[in-house]
Structures are given as structure tokens and as C-alpha cells.
Design a protein around this motif. Sequence first.
Motif, short mmCIF file in Angstrom:
data_model
loop_
_atom_site.label_atom_id
_atom_site.label_comp_id
_atom_site.label_asym_id
_atom_site.label_seq_id
_atom_site.Cartn_x
_atom_site.Cartn_y
_atom_site.Cartn_z
N GLN A 69 43.42 39.01 49.73
CA GLN A 69 42.83 38.70 48.65
C GLN A 69 42.52 39.71 47.96
O GLN A 69 42.68 40.17 46.67
N PHE A 70 42.19 40.73 48.89
CA PHE A 70 41.82 42.20 48.23
C PHE A 70 43.16 42.62 47.45
O PHE A 70 42.99 43.46 46.10
N VAL A 71 44.27 42.53 47.90
CA VAL A 71 45.56 43.04 47.31
C VAL A 71 45.55 42.32 45.95
O VAL A 71 45.85 42.67 44.90
N ASP A 72 45.33 40.90 46.06
CA ASP A 72 45.57 40.06 44.72
C ASP A 72 44.51 40.67 43.75
O ASP A 72 44.87 40.47 42.49
N VAL A 73 43.50 40.75 44.15
CA VAL A 73 42.32 41.00 43.16
C VAL A 73 42.76 42.68 42.73
O VAL A 73 42.58 42.68 41.33
N ALA A 74 43.12 43.37 43.36
CA ALA A 74 43.38 44.67 42.89
C ALA A 74 44.49 44.76 42.00
O ALA A 74 44.60 45.63 40.79
#
Length: 423
Positions: free
Chosen positions: A165-170
Motif C-alpha cells: 500500500q505504501f508503494v501505491d500511495v507513493a
Amino acid sequence: MNSSDTNNRNVRKLRLISREFAGFEASFGVQAEHFEKLSGWRVEREFEEIHKLYDRMVTSREALSGAHDLFLCVTDWLPEAIREGLLLPLDRFLQEDPPEGWPDAWAPSMRGLQTGEDGRIYGIAYHDGPEMFIYRSDLFTDGEERLAFAREYGYPLDVPATWKQFVDVAKFFTRPEQGMYGAVTASFPDGHNNVYDFLIHLWSRGGHLLTPDGKAAFQHEAGREALQFLVDLIHKHRVVPPEALEMDSVRSGDYFAQGGAAMMWNWAGFAAVADMPHMSKITGKVRTGLIPKGDGPQGRHMSLNIYWILGIAAGSRNPEAAYRFIKETASAEMDKATSLCGGNGTRLSTWRDEEVRRQFPYYEHIERVHQQVNSPPPIPEYPAMNEVLSHMVNDALRLKKDVASALDQAAKQIDDILAHRRA
């Protein structure tokens, strides 16, 4: 000779050396002024880049030279510093004249790492991390941003719970043309955050640095995922500014405070920096939470428990006065001053203080974060291991070596270091 020269010669002085950091410079300034009024002793302060601080005080044993009375030392260095006799034990002072509330005014996690194998105590916690997830709340609550994210990724925009999820948001918030990246990392090879980032990612995926019998364990699946993730943030996903390779924790924290990134995991003190109007462009827009966890079944929220202790350099010519400064600085009033100046106080009273929490809301989460922390192994060989890990991460991040090769080489080097310990 005029009277001012005579007065300067007669002033009693303590000499303190610390890591360079604006928060430390401010807090020690307040505490030195307070102590001088109280005792008549002037505290001269020197601030040094972290790698140079270790090289001078530990490797070159400047702590024995008499040039310094007080040494702000990170807990990673303590086993080596204690073994080499670079710090004085405080037990006699603590028994005869303990700081206010000692020891129960500090959480257990703030008292353990400065205790040597001999059972003696070599410092009092001055500045705590912990590392936390830090993000721009204004971006996450913006209605248009939330609608756009849901359309693109098929689930609601929220503070990421996992690294995927962190990568998606980033990716979503990376807009270089607007001067915005999804994240910022502290990837400069100073043996500090570049190593700690790897450890957090390793632990959050259920991995381990060492086996129970003291051999390298980080080169396997969890370690490969951890190191590859850090490489991919910069080179594959491109959600981190390229100049992050030259940023230490202080510079990355400043970058975030200037509005250049939506998220980071970093020391909680940089959430304080980002909430200080004279240092930040995003005051009032900063929130914190738990660092994301790995996506697999072994995934867990983890942070790093290291902290800075204030100790007496073994070569001090004024150990009694040095301890008085440590004791006074550890008081509730002065510990709170550390936090209000942009550091992180270490007393429970500071963490729970309403004024501190109003100014820096992340203090509401510190005790919770401390329930899920890990630390580098408290052994004298750790600084040498840390140097190996720093080169490993740097080689991978700069694409000098592929991830598997970097991990395997580092594991062999660390096994060699620890073989001497077992011999």
C-alpha cells in the motif's frame, strides 16, 4: 591583563560533544544556560557529524583524552565504548544523588541499553527516536485526492498499513513537475539511517539479523525483499527524489518539512521539525502512525529502539560536575525542554505532557510504538557489523552490486567478524 581576561580564566567549564542536529543545539543551549545559573559552571558545546563523532570519540578514543567531560553517545556504540573504558559508570552517582524520579520515570525501553554486561549503568537517556511513519495529513484528507486515488487503485486512500500500500500511495503522490515526491528516504551511507532502514524492513517482514547462535541470517528471503524494496523505491518506482542518495536523516527530515514529500519513516523528532513554523512549510499538516508492515504472513509493524544517552567521558577532569549536569538535564523540566526544542525527551512525563502533545501530536503514539521495537545486537562487534551493512546498502542503492550479491558478501564479512567473538 584586563579583568575580563581574568574572569574568563577563572570560569569553571564543562565541555560537551554531541551529534550535530538543530534540536540538540537548541536544547543543550537551554540546558547549559539553566545549569550555569544554577551552578556557575559554563558548558561549552561542540557538535559533530555522526560518523566523525564515532571516529573521534570511539575509534580514536578521544573520550580518554580529557578534551571532553560529557559525551552524547548513541546506544549502538555503547557496548564498544563500555568495553574500551570510554565512559564512566554512573552507579555511585545514581545511588547517592539520583535524578528526579529515577528510575521509574522512564519506560523500561529507555533504561536497558546503557547497562553494560557488568551490570553497571553508563548513561541516562537524553533523546529518543523512535522511528515512526510520518505523513502529510492534508493530502490524505483532501476530497479530490481521495476520489482520484480510489479511481486509480480501486480502494480508499488511507495511511498505508503494508509496504505494498505504501508503494501505491507513493506512486500516486509522486509529481516531480510540482516539486512533490511520494516519499523521501535517508539513504546517505553514514552507517545510520541507511542501515536502520534495512533493519526495519527486515524485521517488518519477519526476518532476523542474526541466528540464535550468532551467525548472519539477513541474506535470506526477508532480507532480499527488504533490500530490493529500498532499491526499487529509487530506481524502479522512482517515488523518492534521486538526491535522497545524498541525504542523511537530518536532510531528509528537512526535505519533508519543506513540503517535498508526502510520506517518510524517520525519527519522530523530524515530525517535530515539520511542525515548527520557523523551520517548516507544512506546520499543522503533519501526522504520525505505525510504520507499515510486510505483506506476507510474517509481516508486523516494527520500529527501531536506539536512543542517545548522555554520559561522562572517561577522561573527564570534572566528573562530579559532569554528573550534576546530567542529573539536572534529566529532570522533568529540562527533559521537556529537549522536546520543545525539537529533540525527543525520554521521560514518561514528557511523553504524556499536554503542552508537548498539543505542539507535537506524535507524542500520543510514542508509548504504543515502543511496544513493538527491536534493537541492533548489544555487542561490542556491532559497530564493525554496522559498517558492513552500510556498505551493503549503499552498494545496492547505487547499483554497484545486485541485491543478492551485496547480501551474500555482507553476510560472509559479518560471519568473519563474529567468528572472532566465538573463538
